[in-house]
Design a protein around this motif. Structure first.
Motif, mmCIF file in Angstrom:
data_model
loop_
_atom_site.group_PDB
_atom_site.id
_atom_site.type_symbol
_atom_site.label_atom_id
_atom_site.label_comp_id
_atom_site.label_asym_id
_atom_site.label_seq_id
_atom_site.Cartn_x
_atom_site.Cartn_y
_atom_site.Cartn_z
ATOM 1 N N UNK A 64 0.813 -1.211 0.000
ATOM 2 C CA UNK A 64 0.000 0.000 0.000
ATOM 3 C C UNK A 64 0.851 1.267 0.000
ATOM 4 N N UNK A 65 2.153 1.098 -0.181
ATOM 5 C CA UNK A 65 3.038 2.251 -0.185
ATOM 6 C C UNK A 65 3.354 2.753 -1.579
ATOM 7 N N UNK A 66 4.282 3.690 -1.654
ATOM 8 C CA UNK A 66 4.644 4.302 -2.933
ATOM 9 C C UNK A 66 5.653 3.456 -3.714
ATOM 10 N N UNK A 67 6.390 2.578 -3.023
ATOM 11 C CA UNK A 67 7.423 1.790 -3.696
ATOM 12 C C UNK A 67 7.285 0.301 -3.364
ATOM 13 N N UNK A 68 6.224 -0.359 -3.854
ATOM 14 C CA UNK A 68 6.091 -1.795 -3.612
ATOM 15 C C UNK A 68 7.152 -2.584 -4.386
ATOM 16 N N UNK A 69 7.421 -3.800 -3.939
ATOM 17 C CA UNK A 69 8.388 -4.655 -4.618
ATOM 18 C C UNK A 69 7.960 -6.104 -4.477
ATOM 19 N N UNK A 70 8.624 -6.994 -5.215
ATOM 20 C CA UNK A 70 8.217 -8.396 -5.303
ATOM 21 C C UNK A 70 9.320 -9.312 -4.791
ATOM 22 N N UNK A 71 8.917 -10.391 -4.118
ATOM 23 C CA UNK A 71 9.864 -11.373 -3.600
ATOM 24 C C UNK A 71 9.315 -12.775 -3.841
ATOM 25 N N UNK A 72 10.117 -13.661 -4.421
ATOM 26 C CA UNK A 72 9.722 -15.054 -4.646
ATOM 27 C C UNK A 72 9.824 -15.802 -3.320
ATOM 28 N N UNK A 73 8.718 -15.820 -2.563
ATOM 29 C CA UNK A 73 8.773 -16.378 -1.209
ATOM 30 C C UNK A 73 8.813 -17.905 -1.208
ATOM 31 N N UNK A 74 8.217 -18.549 -2.219
ATOM 32 C CA UNK A 74 8.249 -20.012 -2.228
ATOM 33 C C UNK A 74 9.679 -20.518 -2.368
ATOM 34 N N UNK A 75 10.403 -19.961 -3.300
ATOM 35 C CA UNK A 75 11.790 -20.388 -3.495
ATOM 36 C C UNK A 75 12.639 -20.047 -2.281
ATOM 37 N N UNK A 76 12.395 -18.873 -1.704
ATOM 38 C CA UNK A 76 13.159 -18.456 -0.534
ATOM 39 C C UNK A 76 12.942 -19.401 0.640
ATOM 40 N N UNK A 77 11.699 -19.820 0.858
ATOM 41 C CA UNK A 77 11.389 -20.650 2.020
ATOM 42 C C UNK A 77 11.675 -22.138 1.796
ATOM 43 N N UNK A 78 11.616 -22.603 0.532
ATOM 44 C CA UNK A 78 11.703 -24.041 0.267
ATOM 45 C C UNK A 78 12.904 -24.453 -0.581
ATOM 46 N N UNK A 79 13.636 -23.457 -1.076
ATOM 47 C CA UNK A 79 14.842 -23.715 -1.865
ATOM 48 C C UNK A 79 14.574 -24.596 -3.082
ATOM 49 N N UNK A 80 13.412 -24.380 -3.716
ATOM 50 C CA UNK A 80 13.048 -25.110 -4.928
ATOM 51 C C UNK A 80 11.915 -24.358 -5.612
ATOM 52 N N UNK A 81 11.562 -24.769 -6.843
ATOM 53 C CA UNK A 81 10.436 -24.172 -7.540
ATOM 54 C C UNK A 81 9.144 -24.893 -7.212
ATOM 55 N N UNK A 82 8.020 -24.223 -7.394
ATOM 56 C CA UNK A 82 6.737 -24.820 -7.026
ATOM 57 C C UNK A 82 6.089 -25.588 -8.170
ATOM 58 N N UNK A 83 6.420 -25.264 -9.407
ATOM 59 C CA UNK A 83 5.720 -25.843 -10.545
ATOM 60 C C UNK A 83 5.112 -24.738 -11.371
ATOM 61 N N UNK A 84 3.989 -25.008 -12.043
ATOM 62 C CA UNK A 84 3.422 -23.971 -12.893
ATOM 63 C C UNK A 84 2.496 -23.007 -12.166
ATOM 64 N N UNK A 85 2.076 -23.309 -10.926
ATOM 65 C CA UNK A 85 1.319 -22.364 -10.094
ATOM 66 C C UNK A 85 0.204 -21.673 -10.864
ATOM 67 N N UNK A 86 -0.823 -22.425 -11.212
ATOM 68 C CA UNK A 86 -1.924 -21.882 -12.016
ATOM 69 C C UNK A 86 -2.775 -20.870 -11.258
ATOM 70 N N UNK A 87 -3.144 -21.185 -10.009
ATOM 71 C CA UNK A 87 -4.040 -20.306 -9.255
ATOM 72 C C UNK A 87 -3.790 -20.531 -7.772
#
Length: 356
Positions: A64-87
């Motif tokens: 809700x701020x002026x400078x939002x940003x993005x972080x891949x939390x699944x990879x950070x927490x699990x040290x792997x990819x999740x798959x295709x993550x449809x929904x």
């Protein structure tokens, strides 16, 4: 012996003096601060490239701020990819930060359950099921699957408790008036994908099909007893429709390729941006009560307009700037269309899901 006793007393006095000195220095800014537990207010579902299993689940920082940003939390927490993550669907309890994130992955055919930090708690492998879109109500979550079924899953035990056959290639789903609706798409190009399947939630049996425009697909939102959804036709245009869940009457609203609910203003935000048809490019509000449409003039326009999401707190619009060769961007606007900021997200960003 006496010397040892004197030495012990000296050590005790020294420790006592050191403790007193430290306690008098509580306001010293050099002291380490107590770490604050990280929490997120919004999440991004990134589909990735079809069949590549390179989707991600990310979180938006400073949403809700002026400078939002993005972080891949699944990879950070699990040290792997999740798959295709449809929904994804988020259950919220208590203070709003103790929910669970249920994620559907189509190519890897599974349901993943995460905590709100992104840590994987459970994986339900579903060979040949191919889960698609997911929603929930009460103690259950529901998801459609390319095998023609909609499944009921316990929010608490993570176990599938029921299923119902709805028709070929169901996609987006929504719940209204005690019923679940599933978009029966025209994925197989047969011309038969022109219905919403209607399921009674109490019996979990299919009631009937409601005919709509050809190829209802990935966009469906229930607001009270009204269900808003988009049909992709033959992909040359997209039509936004509304169905009254009390009468099953379907009404066409206009062109539309992506929709989101603006809770703050009780509007549907609609983007019409069909690839290759710039004459349809538009962003507008649909007033649910009056049926009035009002154009939103974006002060800056992304090069490839994709999905739209709306913050329930600020009414800010988050519009995907599609990138077909790399990570997408999320462009942020206030509710009037004034550009605020942008930041990079993941591959094929689908939408932003807000906790509050």
């Amino acid at each position: 012996m006496k010397k040892n006793l004197i030495w012990a007393l000296m050590l005790l006095l020294s420790a006592s003096f050191a403790f007193t000195s430290c306690s008098d220095d509580d306001d010293n800014p050099s002291q380490p601060e107590i770490p604050v537990e990280k929490s997120y207010d919004a999440y991004v579902v990134n589909n990735g490239n079809w069949g590549a299993n390179d989707g991600t689940i990310g979180a938006v920082l400073n949403v809700h701020g002026e400078t939002p940003s993005y972080l891949d939390i699944y990879k950070q927490e699990n040290n792997k990819g999740i798959g295709d993550a449809q929904d994804a669907y988020i259950t919220v309890s208590g203070d709003g930060r103790n929910g669970l994130i249920f994620v559907t992955s189509t190519t890897s055919s599974k349901i993943s359950v995460l905590d709100t930090k992104g840590k994987e708690l459970y994986v339900k492998l579903l060979p040949n099921v191919q889960p698609r879109f997911i929603t929930g109500e009460g103690s259950n979550v529901y998801f459609s699957a390319y095998n023609g079924y909609v499944y009921k899953m316990s929010r608490d035990t993570y176990q599938i408790t029921d299923s119902v056959k709805v028709g070929a290639y169901p996609e987006a789903i929504a719940i209204a008036n005690g019923k679940l609706y599933a978009a029966l798409s025209n994925y197989d190009m047969s011309g038969n994908g022109k219905y919403l399947a209607e399921v009674d939630l109490n019996t979990f049996k299919k009631i009937k099909n409601v005919e709509v425009d050809l190829n209802p697909y990935s966009q469906m939102i229930a607001v009270g007893s009204k269900v808003f959804f988009v049909s992709n036709l033959d992909y040359s245009d997209n039509i936004l429709q509304m169905m009254d869940a009390t009468t099953d009457k379907v009404t066409e609203i206009g062109h539309g390729s992506s929709i989101a609910y603006d809770k703050l203003n009780d509007d549907i935000i609609c983007i019409s941006a069909v690839y290759g048809h710039p004459e349809f490019n538009a962003v507008y509000r649909y007033d649910i009560t009056t049926g009035k449409k009002t154009d939103i003039k974006l002060s800056q326009t992304p090069g490839n307009i994709g999905q739209v999401s709306v913050s329930p707190n600020s009414g800010y619009l988050y519009i995907v700037n599609q990138n077909y060769t790399g990570p997408c961007e999320l462009w942020v606007y206030d509710q009037y269309g004034t550009f605020k900021s942008k930041f990079e997200s993941g591959m094929a960003s689908q939408r932003v899901i807000f906790l509050r």
